[in-house]
Design an enzyme around this catalytic site. Structure first.
Site, PDB file in Angstrom:
ATOM      1  N   GLU A   1      46.949  29.051  46.112  1.00  0.00           N
ATOM      2  CA  GLU A   1      45.971  30.130  45.977  1.00  0.00           C
ATOM      3  C   GLU A   1      46.608  31.493  46.243  1.00  0.00           C
ATOM      4  O   GLU A   1      46.275  32.471  45.580  1.00  0.00           O
ATOM      5  CB  GLU A   1      44.784  29.901  46.924  1.00  0.00           C
ATOM      6  CG  GLU A   1      43.897  28.726  46.538  1.00  0.00           C
ATOM      7  CD  GLU A   1      43.250  28.898  45.170  1.00  0.00           C
ATOM      8  OE1 GLU A   1      43.125  30.060  44.699  1.00  0.00           O
ATOM      9  OE2 GLU A   1      42.862  27.895  44.559  1.00  0.00           O
TER      10      GLU A   1
ATOM     11  N   TYR B   1      38.210  35.538  49.210  1.00  0.00           N
ATOM     12  CA  TYR B   1      38.432  34.573  48.128  1.00  0.00           C
ATOM     13  C   TYR B   1      39.277  33.393  48.608  1.00  0.00           C
ATOM     14  O   TYR B   1      38.916  32.224  48.393  1.00  0.00           O
ATOM     15  CB  TYR B   1      39.109  35.221  46.920  1.00  0.00           C
ATOM     16  CG  TYR B   1      39.597  34.159  45.957  1.00  0.00           C
ATOM     17  CD1 TYR B   1      38.695  33.489  45.142  1.00  0.00           C
ATOM     18  CD2 TYR B   1      40.930  33.754  45.941  1.00  0.00           C
ATOM     19  CE1 TYR B   1      39.112  32.461  44.304  1.00  0.00           C
ATOM     20  CE2 TYR B   1      41.362  32.733  45.109  1.00  0.00           C
ATOM     21  CZ  TYR B   1      40.453  32.092  44.296  1.00  0.00           C
ATOM     22  OH  TYR B   1      40.863  31.057  43.493  1.00  0.00           O
TER      23      TYR B   1
ATOM     24  N   ASP C   1      36.601  34.194  41.670  1.00  0.00           N
ATOM     25  CA  ASP C   1      37.731  34.913  41.085  1.00  0.00           C
ATOM     26  C   ASP C   1      37.282  35.483  39.742  1.00  0.00           C
ATOM     27  O   ASP C   1      36.089  35.476  39.418  1.00  0.00           O
ATOM     28  CB  ASP C   1      38.951  33.999  40.949  1.00  0.00           C
ATOM     29  CG  ASP C   1      38.743  32.891  39.910  1.00  0.00           C
ATOM     30  OD1 ASP C   1      37.613  32.727  39.393  1.00  0.00           O
ATOM     31  OD2 ASP C   1      39.724  32.184  39.604  1.00  0.00           O
TER      32      ASP C   1
ATOM     33  N   CYS D   1      35.389  29.421  28.630  1.00  0.00           N
ATOM     34  CA  CYS D   1      34.695  30.703  28.780  1.00  0.00           C
ATOM     35  C   CYS D   1      35.732  31.801  28.994  1.00  0.00           C
ATOM     36  O   CYS D   1      35.705  32.544  29.964  1.00  0.00           O
ATOM     37  CB  CYS D   1      33.725  30.631  29.955  1.00  0.00           C
ATOM     38  SG  CYS D   1      32.472  31.940  29.976  1.00  0.00           S
TER      39      CYS D   1
ATOM     40  N   CYS E   1      32.164  28.936  22.819  1.00  0.00           N
ATOM     41  CA  CYS E   1      30.804  28.584  23.223  1.00  0.00           C
ATOM     42  C   CYS E   1      30.329  27.266  22.608  1.00  0.00           C
ATOM     43  O   CYS E   1      29.517  26.549  23.203  1.00  0.00           O
ATOM     44  CB  CYS E   1      29.840  29.707  22.838  1.00  0.00           C
ATOM     45  SG  CYS E   1      30.171  31.270  23.695  1.00  0.00           S
TER      46      CYS E   1
ATOM     47  N   CYS F   1      31.135  24.448  24.979  1.00  0.00           N
ATOM     48  CA  CYS F   1      30.881  24.691  26.403  1.00  0.00           C
ATOM     49  C   CYS F   1      29.851  23.691  26.922  1.00  0.00           C
ATOM     50  O   CYS F   1      28.799  23.491  26.313  1.00  0.00           O
ATOM     51  CB  CYS F   1      30.373  26.114  26.610  1.00  0.00           C
ATOM     52  SG  CYS F   1      30.002  26.484  28.340  1.00  0.00           S
TER      53      CYS F   1
ATOM     54  N   CYS G   1      22.943  28.944  28.629  1.00  0.00           N
ATOM     55  CA  CYS G   1      23.687  30.188  28.809  1.00  0.00           C
ATOM     56  C   CYS G   1      22.902  31.351  28.189  1.00  0.00           C
ATOM     57  O   CYS G   1      22.690  31.396  26.977  1.00  0.00           O
ATOM     58  CB  CYS G   1      25.063  30.083  28.175  1.00  0.00           C
ATOM     59  SG  CYS G   1      26.035  31.611  28.296  1.00  0.00           S
TER      60      CYS G   1
END
Length: 354
Positions: free
Chosen positions: A45, A128, A146, A198, A205, A208, A214
């Site tokens: 991370e 985060y 994020d 995304c 899309c 997805c 959405c």
């Protein structure tokens, strides 16, 4: 109010499509009882901040091979860690990596704390990273936000407020959707969705897993979100890099101040970097060659242009800054990217003199 179908559908998608990464424990292994290594999660991370998975993977493997545990990293020589980090950028992360490892060993017996609040107290760990480690490594229902998560939330809920002003609202939406069950897998699932489907441009899309609900897709504005407040143009700073080789092949290098850009990294002596070429005495008396060599590099907040000056000096030369590094101990790959650019530009000029 949380939409249970969002996390349920997303987790089902993640169980099939989770990306494989050297620091990740996949969903099948997690369900079989394999637990992630908090040290590996934390290191990945830190490395992934403002850096792509593709760029981080080999660095992560190199670090884990050199320092397999947090205690190994805490005991490492600063210069070795900074050299291993060279090229990954954002060098404050490497300094914080060492500070955090040493705090975990000194204050926590070499064991990473499991809670968000305790992790947040460690050097170099912000909201985060504390959320990511507590969630991914310890399965706590922490909020992990994020750029990928912001994008998914902005589109799923059709949040029209531009970034960065939208950050609090998007964080609240991310918190709202975070489930208590499988929180670590869920955090990674949202990030994977943002990274693979995304995506910032031309989101896919049609494949997805959460497309049916959405809001941005329903309105035909998915590709427009998240909106962003226009950034101010980056200024350009200039400076001079002094690339010096001694007649025995040694190179003149200096360790940059601990604070500031490239802090603690080894590099060529340079002038300050300012908007307007600073005038500073060279680091050693020499017959300096003015060249047409200029290297350019972009940092987060500005562009940098460095004029490169060259010199070959005798064994008796006494620099006022830095010190000579024997050719056998010098490796360009240990230099940060902008310094390596200067070396790559200058090295052929030295070869023509030999």
């Amino acid at each position: 109010m949380r939409d249970p179908s969002f996390s349920d559908v997303l987790l089902a998608w993640y169980d099939v499509h989770a990306r494989e990464m050297p620091w990740r424990v996949g969903p099948a292994d997690r369900m079989a009882g394999v637990r992630p290594d908090p040290y590996a999660v934390w290191m990945s991370e830190i490395m992934l901040q403002q850096t792509t998975v593709a760029a981080v993977t080999e660095y992560f493997r190199k670090f884990i091979a050199a320092w397999p545990t947090v205690a190994d990293l805490a005991a490492a020589d600063d210069a070795d860690v900074m050299a291993a980090w060279a090229g990954l950028g954002y060098y404050a992360r490497a300094r914080n990596l060492l500070k955090c490892a040493r705090a975990v060993v000194a204050d926590h017996g070499g064991v990473f704390p499991s809670t968000y609040d305790a992790l947040l107290k460690l050097p170099g760990i912000g909201p985060y990273t504390a959320g990511a480690v507590s969630s991914i490594a310890f399965d706590q229902a922490s909020v992990v936000v994020d750029g990928n998560v912001e994008r998914v939330m902005a589109r799923y809920f059709a949040e029209l407020t531009p970034l960065p002003a939208a950050k609090p609202a998007l964080t609240a939406l991310a918190a709202q959707e975070t489930p208590d069950n499988r929180a670590g897998d869920y955090a990674q699932a949202v990030m994977d969705l943002g990274a693979t489907i995304c995506s910032p441009k031309s989101p896919a899309c049609g494949i997805c897993p959460v497309m049916e609900c959405c809001a941005a897709r329903a309105q035909g504005i998915a590709a427009e979100l998240p909106r962003k407040t226009p950034k101010k143009p980056k200024p350009t700073r200039t400076g001079t890099a002094y690339v010096v080789r001694r007649t025995d092949g040694a190179w003149l290098l200096e360790t940059r101040p601990e604070k500031g850009l490239l802090g603690g990294m080894l590099g060529w002596p340079t002038t300050d970097w300012a908007e307007g070429l600073p005038k500073v005495d060279p680091p050693v008396p020499a017959d300096w060659r003015n060249t047409d060599l200029t290297v350019r590099h972009t940092f987060t907040h500005f562009h940098l242009e460095l004029d490169v000056k060259l010199a070959v000096v005798p064994m008796t030369a006494e620099p006022t800054r830095g010190g000579f590094v024997d050719a056998s101990k010098f490796s360009p790959k240990d230099l940060p990217t902008v310094m390596r650019k200067a070396y790559d530009a200058a090295a052929p000029c030295f070869e023509t003199e030999t």
